[in-house]
Design a protein around this motif. Structure first.
Motif, PDB file in Angstrom:
ATOM      1  N   ARG A  69       1.020  -1.267  -0.378  1.00  0.00           N
ATOM      2  CA  ARG A  69       0.182  -0.069  -0.260  1.00  0.00           C
ATOM      3  C   ARG A  69       1.103   1.316  -0.004  1.00  0.00           C
ATOM      4  NH1 ARG A  69      -5.270   1.593   1.800  1.00  0.00           N
ATOM      5  NH2 ARG A  69      -5.962  -0.495   2.231  1.00  0.00           N
ATOM      6  N   GLU A  70       1.559   1.295   0.723  1.00  0.00           N
ATOM      7  CA  GLU A  70       2.922   2.621   1.198  1.00  0.00           C
ATOM      8  C   GLU A  70       3.875   2.553  -0.583  1.00  0.00           C
ATOM      9  OE1 GLU A  70       2.377   0.267   4.023  1.00  0.00           O
ATOM     10  OE2 GLU A  70       2.685   1.723   5.522  1.00  0.00           O
ATOM     11  N   ILE A  77       1.847   4.169  -3.122  1.00  0.00           N
ATOM     12  CA  ILE A  77       1.182   5.388  -3.224  1.00  0.00           C
ATOM     13  C   ILE A  77       2.747   6.208  -3.798  1.00  0.00           C
ATOM     14  CG2 ILE A  77       0.809   7.054  -1.625  1.00  0.00           C
ATOM     15  CD1 ILE A  77      -0.892   5.675  -0.015  1.00  0.00           C
ATOM     16  N   MET A  78       3.707   6.062  -3.241  1.00  0.00           N
ATOM     17  CA  MET A  78       4.841   6.146  -2.829  1.00  0.00           C
ATOM     18  C   MET A  78       5.288   6.218  -4.903  1.00  0.00           C
ATOM     19  SD  MET A  78       7.068   4.303  -0.394  1.00  0.00           S
ATOM     20  CE  MET A  78       8.957   5.284  -0.304  1.00  0.00           C
TER      21      MET A  78
END
Lengths: 304, 229
Positions: free
Chosen positions: A208-209, A212-213
């Motif tokens: 998820r992180e 987004i990154m």
């Protein structure tokens, strides 16, 4: 590049992946311990070799009275001895020194060598001891050159190489070193695979992180660095524990168990300085293996 | 701002193209609705703009760059000029509203003092300045989408891409989100929004591009969702 961010991501990753990291550290520690042991064995072989090198000599025994050897119909005469000496001298520079040992000297050496066995000395007739040439070689491995030059000359009984025992010793030491390096190689591969899997798990659990990154335009270095560092950190901690293992080997095996073997090993075992000299190898190889394993995994499983 | 030249996208192991020979241009500052049934190619269009996918044929130009010629290490630079909002918000559940917005700046290496300055500004813009320290789970769906929009807009992108941003929201909340997107559009940001929501499209009266089976079947300025006589 904001290192604080990278390190906070690293800390989160390590917390989430603690058990996996533990497994990685354990296997990395073992592989680095094998590697260090192999390196120490190499140093020991070097020490032992150096100590034997100066002492290695070839004995050319001359025909004594009444030898059963077919090359020895009678005791070697002066002409034969001169011819043998000339032949040996002609082998310079391979031959570094040629020393004639007559019966009186041979008797002295014999008495010295067997002073713990007085019965044997008492029962030995000094005239039964053969005269000999003691030959030192610049390269002890080239015993054959001496042997083929003088073995069949009249007056030569037998050419003996003190090297045989040393060769066996080195054979044993080399195969032990080889075993340690094979164990090291296998466990390094296992550690590499495990690091890869651990990094993959970490990457999946933080999809998820990283998604987004990617979306907001973080560079691939920024996205992947925390994972890469996670793998490398585990490898480095493993290497440090591995070094701890080697220190234990030095204290409890080399310094105590090997004490009785000291004369055979050349009078000296690997020092603590040799042990510390393995640190750059352990760290270097563990960083390399873990970085490569992490990098390959990230390339494969994390799209950027 | 965005130009598609005869773009066809065929995904591996699929015979039918997701986009079929699409040629269109979106000007700077436009607000464009991308409408069409599921599988008509709306999401593929957005993914091509983001360079998450490359076209099978044709060329995609974004902000004056030919994405086919853009080397992969320059893709992050492209994406910094694009903001993206999704139907499912995609917030980080263990970070506060403020941290979620700040995250977008942290990961592109912006200095802390700048982050500390612009995050409250953008939260103010989306009307959430009083909820900066809440977790996403404490917010309503509409508020969560506002956070996502704040995150997409905090880096002042030149294009905002929105993939069904109101798909999970009730009509009243959706209106609020649309007002927000409209406000962002008025700052000069190009907005491309894929949607199913006929009511919204009809009420906004902006350019509508309709896709069907990967082809552009309608491109109307000040259009409506469906054909109306």
């Amino acid at each position: 590049m904001r290192l604080r961010f990278v390190f906070s991501e690293l800390a989160i990753g390590l917390r989430r992946n603690l058990l996996m990291m533990f497994a990685v550290v354990v296997i990395a520690a073992f592989s680095m311990m094998f590697l260090g042991t192999g390196l120490l064995m190499r140093s020991q072989v070097g020490i032992t070799k150096a100590s034997y090198f100066g002492k290695l000599q070839v004995s050319v025994y001359l025909c004594p009275e009444g030898s059963p050897h077919p090359n020895c119909p009678a005791k070697a005469n002066d002409a034969q001895i001169d011819a043998i000496q000339t032949t040996l001298e002609n082998l310079r520079p391979l031959v570094t020194s040629v020393q004639f040992v007559d019966q009186a000297q041979a008797w002295q050496i014999f008495q010295q060598e067997f002073k713990d066995a007085p019965d044997l000395v008492k029962n030995t007739d000094p005239s039964a001891l053969p005269e000999s040439f003691v030959v030192k070689l610049s390269d002890p491995k080239r015993f054959d050159a001496v042997n083929s030059a003088v073995a069949s000359m009249p007056g030569v009984d037998v050419v003996q190489n003190a090297n045989t025992f040393v060769k066996k010793l080195f054979g044993i030491m080399n195969s032990m070193r080889f075993a340690a390096l094979v164990a090291c190689g296998v466990s390094i591969i296992a550690a590499g695979v495990l690091i890869g899997v651990a990094v993959q798990v970490a990457a999946v659990s933080r999809r998820r992180e990283t998604g987004i990154m990617r979306l907001v335009g973080a560079s691939s270095l920024y996205i992947q660095l925390p994972f890469l560092l996670e793998g490398v950190l585990a490898g480095v901690i493993g290497a440090l524990f591995g070094f701890g293992g080697i220190a234990l080997v030095k204290t409890f095996i080399i310094d105590s168990q090997l004490k009785p073997l000291l004369p055979v090993l050349g009078g000296r075992v690997v020092e603590w300085s040799d042990v510390f000299a393995t640190i750059p190898w352990l760290l270097g190889i563990s960083v390399l293996v873990s970085a490569v394993a992490s990098f390959v995994t990230l390339r494969k499983y994390m799209r950027v | 701002m965005i130009r598609f030249d005869n773009v066809t996208k065929i995904y591996p192991q699929q015979s039918r193209p997701a986009l079929d020979d699409v040629t269109l241009e979106v000007e700077k500052g436009e607000f464009v609705f991308l409408v069409g049934a599921s599988g008509s190619g709306k999401s593929t269009f957005l993914r091509l703009v983001l360079r998450e996918e490359r076209p099978s044929h044709g060329h995609v130009h974004v902000a004056g760059k030919d994405l086919a010629r853009l080397s992969s290490w320059k893709v992050p630079g492209l994406r910094r000029q694009l903001g993206t909002v999704f139907q499912d918000f995609r917030l980080l559940p263990n970070k506060t509203v403020g941290q979620n917005v700040a995250f977008a700046l942290e990961v592109i290496g912006r200095p802390r003092h700048q982050i500390a300055k612009v995050v409250p500004e953008v939260l103010d813009l989306v009307g959430l300045s009083d909820k900066a320290s809440r977790l996403p789970s404490e917010l309503s769906g509409g508020e969560q989408q506002r956070v996502a929009i704040a995150r997409a807009f905090v880096n002042r992108p030149i294009v905002l891409l929105a993939d069904e941003p109101t798909g999970n929201l009730d009509p009243t909340t959706s209106v609020g989100i649309m007002r927000l997107l409209d406000r962002i559009n008025r700052t000069g940001t190009t907005v491309v929004m894929a949607t199913h929501d006929a009511q919204i499209v009809d009420s906004m009266r902006r350019r509508v591009i309709e896709l069907e089976g990967g082809k552009v079947v309608r491109d109307q300025s000040r259009g409506v969702y469906g054909y109306s006589s």
